[in-house]
Design a protein around this motif. Structure first.
Motif, mmCIF file in Angstrom:
data_model
loop_
_atom_site.group_PDB
_atom_site.id
_atom_site.type_symbol
_atom_site.label_atom_id
_atom_site.label_comp_id
_atom_site.label_asym_id
_atom_site.label_seq_id
_atom_site.Cartn_x
_atom_site.Cartn_y
_atom_site.Cartn_z
ATOM 1 N N ALA A 17 160.304 -11.483 19.242
ATOM 2 C CA ALA A 17 159.457 -12.671 19.460
ATOM 3 C C ALA A 17 158.374 -12.386 20.492
ATOM 4 O O ALA A 17 158.582 -11.603 21.423
ATOM 5 C CB ALA A 17 160.321 -13.842 19.936
ATOM 6 N N TRP A 18 157.225 -13.039 20.326
ATOM 7 C CA TRP A 18 156.118 -12.866 21.276
ATOM 8 C C TRP A 18 156.545 -13.250 22.689
ATOM 9 O O TRP A 18 156.096 -12.658 23.666
ATOM 10 C CB TRP A 18 154.899 -13.710 20.875
ATOM 11 N N GLU A 19 157.443 -14.263 22.801
ATOM 12 C CA GLU A 19 157.860 -14.741 24.129
ATOM 13 C C GLU A 19 158.555 -13.642 24.936
ATOM 14 O O GLU A 19 158.615 -13.713 26.160
ATOM 15 C CB GLU A 19 158.812 -15.942 23.998
ATOM 16 N N GLN A 20 159.116 -12.653 24.246
ATOM 17 C CA GLN A 20 159.798 -11.566 24.952
ATOM 18 C C GLN A 20 158.839 -10.514 25.488
ATOM 19 O O GLN A 20 159.222 -9.688 26.310
ATOM 20 C CB GLN A 20 160.786 -10.861 23.998
ATOM 21 N N ILE A 21 157.596 -10.552 24.993
ATOM 22 C CA ILE A 21 156.693 -9.434 25.305
ATOM 23 C C ILE A 21 155.353 -9.893 25.870
ATOM 24 O O ILE A 21 154.426 -9.104 25.988
ATOM 25 C CB ILE A 21 156.476 -8.536 24.056
ATOM 26 N N ILE A 22 155.269 -11.172 26.215
ATOM 27 C CA ILE A 22 154.024 -11.679 26.804
ATOM 28 C C ILE A 22 154.331 -12.337 28.144
ATOM 29 O O ILE A 22 155.238 -13.188 28.244
ATOM 30 C CB ILE A 22 153.295 -12.627 25.825
ATOM 31 N N GLU A 23 153.593 -11.921 29.144
ATOM 32 C CA GLU A 23 153.779 -12.403 30.511
ATOM 33 C C GLU A 23 153.773 -13.924 30.575
ATOM 34 O O GLU A 23 153.074 -14.580 29.809
ATOM 35 C CB GLU A 23 152.644 -11.882 31.408
ATOM 36 N N GLY A 24 154.537 -14.445 31.525
ATOM 37 C CA GLY A 24 154.559 -15.893 31.725
ATOM 38 C C GLY A 24 155.703 -16.580 31.006
ATOM 39 O O GLY A 24 155.899 -17.775 31.158
ATOM 40 N N ASN A 25 156.462 -15.826 30.219
ATOM 41 C CA ASN A 25 157.626 -16.386 29.526
ATOM 42 C C ASN A 25 158.905 -15.938 30.234
ATOM 43 O O ASN A 25 158.955 -14.823 30.765
ATOM 44 C CB ASN A 25 157.650 -15.903 28.074
ATOM 45 N N GLU A 27 161.673 -14.999 29.029
ATOM 46 C CA GLU A 27 162.328 -13.841 28.401
ATOM 47 C C GLU A 27 161.592 -12.522 28.654
ATOM 48 O O GLU A 27 162.098 -11.451 28.312
ATOM 49 C CB GLU A 27 162.412 -14.056 26.882
ATOM 50 N N TYR A 28 160.414 -12.584 29.237
ATOM 51 C CA TYR A 28 159.570 -11.385 29.387
ATOM 52 C C TYR A 28 160.226 -10.300 30.257
ATOM 53 O O TYR A 28 160.164 -9.114 29.925
ATOM 54 C CB TYR A 28 158.205 -11.783 29.948
ATOM 55 N N GLU A 29 160.868 -10.707 31.355
ATOM 56 C CA GLU A 29 161.475 -9.703 32.252
ATOM 57 C C GLU A 29 162.558 -8.897 31.530
ATOM 58 O O GLU A 29 162.694 -7.690 31.747
ATOM 59 C CB GLU A 29 162.034 -10.357 33.515
ATOM 60 N N GLN A 30 163.310 -9.587 30.675
ATOM 61 C CA GLN A 30 164.337 -8.895 29.881
ATOM 62 C C GLN A 30 163.679 -7.898 28.923
ATOM 63 O O GLN A 30 164.106 -6.752 28.797
ATOM 64 C CB GLN A 30 165.189 -9.943 29.146
ATOM 65 N N GLY A 31 162.604 -8.339 28.262
ATOM 66 C CA GLY A 31 161.879 -7.451 27.342
ATOM 67 C C GLY A 31 161.365 -6.221 28.066
ATOM 68 O O GLY A 31 161.475 -5.092 27.585
ATOM 69 N N ARG A 32 160.849 -6.456 29.231
ATOM 70 C CA ARG A 32 160.286 -5.390 30.047
ATOM 71 C C ARG A 32 161.324 -4.318 30.403
ATOM 72 O O ARG A 32 161.035 -3.126 30.431
ATOM 73 C CB ARG A 32 159.837 -6.073 31.325
ATOM 74 N N ARG A 33 162.550 -4.793 30.676
ATOM 75 C CA ARG A 33 163.620 -3.825 30.993
ATOM 76 C C ARG A 33 163.935 -2.960 29.776
ATOM 77 O O ARG A 33 164.151 -1.755 29.880
ATOM 78 C CB ARG A 33 164.881 -4.557 31.460
ATOM 79 N N LEU A 34 163.979 -3.629 28.602
ATOM 80 C CA LEU A 34 164.270 -2.881 27.369
ATOM 81 C C LEU A 34 163.195 -1.820 27.120
ATOM 82 O O LEU A 34 163.489 -0.680 26.765
ATOM 83 C CB LEU A 34 164.351 -3.847 26.175
ATOM 84 N N LEU A 35 161.939 -2.199 27.315
ATOM 85 C CA LEU A 35 160.818 -1.259 27.118
ATOM 86 C C LEU A 35 160.914 -0.086 28.099
ATOM 87 O O LEU A 35 160.802 1.083 27.701
ATOM 88 C CB LEU A 35 159.487 -1.997 27.313
ATOM 89 N N THR A 36 161.124 -0.406 29.361
ATOM 90 C CA THR A 36 161.167 0.645 30.391
ATOM 91 C C THR A 36 162.276 1.649 30.080
ATOM 92 O O THR A 36 162.071 2.863 30.204
ATOM 93 C CB THR A 36 161.385 0.009 31.774
ATOM 94 N N ASP A 37 163.451 1.128 29.664
ATOM 95 C CA ASP A 37 164.565 2.039 29.347
ATOM 96 C C ASP A 37 164.195 2.977 28.195
ATOM 97 O O ASP A 37 164.535 4.163 28.228
ATOM 98 C CB ASP A 37 165.821 1.239 28.984
ATOM 99 N N GLU A 38 163.520 2.453 27.179
ATOM 100 C CA GLU A 38 163.154 3.313 26.038
ATOM 101 C C GLU A 38 162.120 4.374 26.455
ATOM 102 O O GLU A 38 162.206 5.529 26.053
ATOM 103 C CB GLU A 38 162.633 2.472 24.862
ATOM 104 N N VAL A 39 161.168 3.978 27.267
ATOM 105 C CA VAL A 39 160.151 4.939 27.734
ATOM 106 C C VAL A 39 160.837 6.029 28.567
ATOM 107 O O VAL A 39 160.581 7.225 28.388
ATOM 108 C CB VAL A 39 159.043 4.216 28.535
ATOM 109 N N ASN A 40 161.734 5.598 29.458
ATOM 110 C CA ASN A 40 162.434 6.575 30.294
ATOM 111 C C ASN A 40 163.349 7.487 29.478
ATOM 112 O O ASN A 40 163.543 8.650 29.833
ATOM 113 C CB ASN A 40 163.222 5.871 31.394
ATOM 114 N N ALA A 41 163.896 6.968 28.377
ATOM 115 C CA ALA A 41 164.741 7.807 27.521
ATOM 116 C C ALA A 41 163.902 8.940 26.918
ATOM 117 O O ALA A 41 164.352 10.092 26.854
ATOM 118 C CB ALA A 41 165.366 6.960 26.414
ATOM 119 N N VAL A 42 162.690 8.621 26.496
ATOM 120 C CA VAL A 42 161.810 9.654 25.935
ATOM 121 C C VAL A 42 161.448 10.674 27.022
ATOM 122 O O VAL A 42 161.513 11.885 26.796
ATOM 123 C CB VAL A 42 160.528 9.009 25.331
#
Ligand SMILES: [Zn+2]
Length: 275
Positions: A17-25, A27-42
């Motif tokens: 959902a857009w709410e997970q990936i757009i600032e001001g929502n 759910e965004y902080e949770q989305g951000r953690r998921l993204l950071t973990d994937e980037v760090n895995a690479v």
């Protein structure tokens, strides 16, 4: 060895959902953690194989999704919007490979979570030399210009299928199964990260066998907009040719110039979206 990572967000496991990936929502902080973990895995997988330099271009929305202090590998981070080279800002011919992390399917694709092609409010379809493409193939123009291979791509199945033509030998990591535009079955984030780490390590190990994307020149990049006004308004940009009520074409031998023209078109049409 030096790697360039262009990171999007829609293709990360757990995101629908857009709410997970757009600032001001919320759910965004949770989305951000998921993204950071994937980037760090690479990054981790590449570090295991001896890569010692990383440049990460945060390429999603306002482009401030990643926090510099959380990145492994002492990576340089490029953030903020209005970068001249947009999703490929920072790439040059000094890199050994490119990773597209958290990428997503094109706007017209079936079963593709959060599908779009640069601007969902303006762009209906993009074709390169007649083929419908997603963001991976558009961004591959810059990779081809600098002669750097795309060695890894992650997202859903559509994302990796769309990258097949421009990066046939790249490691493809599918971290979720899209059920529609706003639903998916997710590989557990820990497992997804293990897959990304392994994929990155394999990609780096095989980097010498991978080739930069190939395009038949001159390349014709066609953009069909949602409405005819958008095609009309970009005609003032040098080199833009109208080939239909809603469709324009950009042609160029120089793939960097072609991408820059596309970025200009995208930037202009942001102002034309219905509100
Ligand atoms: Zn995005």
């Amino acid at each position: 060895m030096k790697l360039f990572l262009s990171t999007d967000f829609e293709g990360v496991s757990g995101i629908v959902a857009w709410e997970q990936i757009i600032e001001g929502n919320t759910e965004y902080e949770q989305g951000r953690r998921l993204l950071t973990d994937e980037v760090n895995a690479v990054i981790s997988g590449a570090l295991d194989e001896g890569v010692n330099e990383f440049v990460i271009n945060d390429s999603h929305h306002y482009m401030r999704n990643l926090r510099p202090q959380e990145l492994l590998g002492k990576a340089m981070l490029i953030t903020g919007k209005h970068k001249p080279m947009y999703m490929m800002e920072g790439l040059d011919s000094s890199f050994d490979g490119i990773c597209f992390v958290g990428y997503h399917g094109s706007i017209g694709a079936e079963h593709a979570v959060l599908s779009h092609t640069y601007n969902p409010g303006a762009i209906w379809e993009v074709r390169i030399n007649g083929d419908v493409v997603g963001e991976s193939a558009i961004n591959a123009l810059v990779a081809a210009h600098y002669q750097v291979p795309i060695i890894l791509i992650s997202g859903d199945e559509v994302t990796v299928q769309e990258a097949q033509k421009i990066a046939p030998d790249a490691e493809k990591v599918v971290v979720k199964h899209s059920l529609g535009r706003f639903a998916a079955a997710h590989i557990h984030p820990m497992v997804a990260c293990e897959m990304l780490r392994k994929g990155a390590a394999d990609a780096v190990r095989h980097v010498n066998g991978m080739h930069p994307p190939v395009f038949t020149k001159p390349v014709a990049l066609e953009v069909t907009f949602l409405v005819a006004d958008m095609a009309e308004m970009v005609l003032g940009i040098r080199g833009v040719e109208r080939v239909g009520a809603r469709t324009i074409v950009l042609r160029n031998e120089n793939l960097l110039e072609l991408y820059q023209m596309f970025v200009t078109v995208v930037t202009l049409t942001r102002a034309l979206v219905d509100r």
